[in-house]
Scaffold this active site. Structure first.
Site, PDB file in Angstrom:
ATOM      1  N   HIS A   5      -7.444  -4.733  10.038  1.00 42.39           N
ATOM      2  CA  HIS A   5      -7.108  -4.492   8.631  1.00 42.39           C
ATOM      3  C   HIS A   5      -5.830  -5.206   8.224  1.00 42.39           C
ATOM      4  CE1 HIS A   5      -4.719  -0.490   9.451  1.00 42.39           C
ATOM      5  NE2 HIS A   5      -3.906  -1.516   9.418  1.00 42.39           N
TER       6      HIS A   5
ATOM      7  N   ASN B  96      -7.746  -2.917  14.229  1.00 44.71           N
ATOM      8  CA  ASN B  96      -9.137  -3.136  13.799  1.00 44.71           C
ATOM      9  C   ASN B  96      -9.250  -4.326  12.837  1.00 44.71           C
ATOM     10  OD1 ASN B  96      -8.034  -2.195  11.449  1.00 44.71           O
ATOM     11  ND2 ASN B  96      -9.368  -0.412  11.234  1.00 44.71           N
TER      12      ASN B  96
ATOM     13  N   ASP C 214       0.813  -1.216   0.000  1.00 38.48           N
ATOM     14  CA  ASP C 214       0.000   0.000   0.000  1.00 38.48           C
ATOM     15  C   ASP C 214       0.850   1.271   0.000  1.00 38.48           C
ATOM     16  OD1 ASP C 214       0.923  -0.495   2.595  1.00 38.48           O
ATOM     17  OD2 ASP C 214      -1.050  -0.988   3.377  1.00 38.48           O
TER      18      ASP C 214
ATOM     19  N   GLU D  31      -9.781  -1.946   5.240  1.00 35.89           N
ATOM     20  CA  GLU D  31     -10.376  -1.653   6.533  1.00 35.89           C
ATOM     21  C   GLU D  31     -11.664  -2.467   6.718  1.00 35.89           C
ATOM     22  OE1 GLU D  31      -8.588  -0.045   8.450  1.00 35.89           O
ATOM     23  OE2 GLU D  31      -7.820   1.841   7.662  1.00 35.89           O
TER      24      GLU D  31
HETATM   25  C1  F6R Z   1       1.371  -1.550   6.183  1.00 34.10           C
HETATM   26  C2  F6R Z   1       0.109  -2.237   6.308  1.00 34.10           C
HETATM   27  C3  F6R Z   1      -0.688  -2.228   7.567  1.00 34.10           C
HETATM   28  C4  F6R Z   1       0.124  -2.561   8.825  1.00 34.10           C
HETATM   29  C5  F6R Z   1      -0.756  -2.477  10.065  1.00 34.10           C
HETATM   30  C6  F6R Z   1       0.026  -2.742  11.329  1.00 34.10           C
HETATM   31  O1  F6R Z   1       1.898  -1.708   4.879  1.00 34.10           O
HETATM   32  O2  F6R Z   1      -0.285  -2.802   5.353  1.00 34.10           O
HETATM   33  O3  F6R Z   1      -1.745  -3.152   7.426  1.00 34.10           O
HETATM   34  O4  F6R Z   1       0.667  -3.827   8.694  1.00 34.10           O
HETATM   35  O5  F6R Z   1      -1.341  -1.224  10.156  1.00 34.10           O
HETATM   36  O6  F6R Z   1       0.927  -1.707  11.544  1.00 34.10           O
HETATM   37  P1  F6R Z   1       2.021  -1.807  12.700  1.00 34.10           P
HETATM   38  O7  F6R Z   1       2.976  -2.869  12.283  1.00 34.10           O
HETATM   39  O8  F6R Z   1       2.676  -0.448  12.688  1.00 34.10           O
HETATM   40  O9  F6R Z   1       1.296  -2.131  13.948  1.00 34.10           O
END
Ligand code: F6R
Length: 241
Positions: A138, A136, A67, A143
């Site tokens: 995702h 959440n 992303d 989301e």
């Molecule tokens: C990032 C991504 C997100 C993260 C998620 C967890 O490329 O795709 O889904 O993996 O937000 O983020 P952290 O590792 O910072 O808790």
């Protein structure tokens, strides 16, 4: 979906790095799906170290990131392209031309998203997709929603994710409100999926992912239907299982 629990976060990250390393040893031109955020940083550190020791050759590896924030140019300090360069690509012998991150500044974001899926297909599909998970549920920026989005698309970032990611910016107002993300279909099409989650903050969502209903309200719960998906957890993230 297999669940592997490790004593500590570093151990879990090292195990994930080993999985990625063995994929590259097996297939030197492997196509890796990569993630940003705080969770994969120790994985990338371990891969950099293995590269320095001459244990892995990244020269033929191809990568596609999950992303990118809409509106952040590749050189913006919080862009995911810059994150990947700084956390991994600048430190290994990968050909940067073989590393792809969706553009968040393309004039036509929908066309960019469609081209991204075509590029993954042209590369032969993703061999191994690395994932983190949002509090959440995702994965990528998919989301909680009423359906599982299939293709790469532009998405509104959930308010809870804006809050969670504010720690990387000066304040929550600076967090972009939209992103381009690989869809759930793209993630599920990967031949192997490895999700890393550490810390007690992730325990409730890991519990829902593993043992709750499989629902688009917890996007990661779809991984239960993937034929080759593994969760790598530290003891804290696995605390409610
Ligand atoms: C990032 C991504 C997100 C993260 C998620 C967890 O490329 O795709 O889904 O993996 O937000 O983020 P952290 O590792 O910072 O808790």
């Amino acid at each position: 979906m297999q669940v592997h629990v490790f004593g500590g976060a570093d151990e879990a990250a090292r195990a994930v790095a080993m999985v990625i390393a063995s994929e590259i040893l097996k297939k030197p031109d492997a196509v890796l799906g990569l993630a940003t955020g705080s969770t994969p940083v120790p994985v990338y550190r371990a891969l950099i170290e293995m590269g320095r020791q001459g244990l892995i050759d990244f020269s033929r590896v191809r990568t596609f990131n999950l992303d990118e924030y809409v509106g952040l140019s590749p050189d913006h300090p919080q862009s995911y392209r810059r994150f990947m360069n700084e956390q991994l690509f600048d430190h290994i012998n990968i050909n940067k031309a073989n590393t792809r991150v969706p553009s968040g500044v393309a004039a036509d974001l929908r066309a960019e998203a469609a081209a991204y899926d075509r590029a993954i297909e042209a590369a032969g599909g993703i061999d191994l997709q690395l994932l983190g998970i949002g509090v959440n549920g995702h994965i990528g920026f998919n989301e909680p929603a009423s359906a599982f989005p299939h293709a790469t698309h532009v998405v509104d970032i959930a308010p809870s994710t804006v809050q969670a990611n504010a720690r990387f910016f000066d304040n929550a107002d600076e967090v972009p409100r939209r992103a381009v993300t690989l869809g759930i279909g793209g993630i599920m099409a990967a031949r192997r999926v490895v999700l890393l989650a550490v810390g007690r903050g992730k325990a409730p969502v890991i519990q829902k992912t593993v043992a709750g209903d499989a629902t688009p309200d917890v996007p990661a719960s779809i991984l239960r239907f993937h034929p080759n998906a593994q969760l790598f957890l530290d003891r804290e993230a696995a605390g409610l299982l």
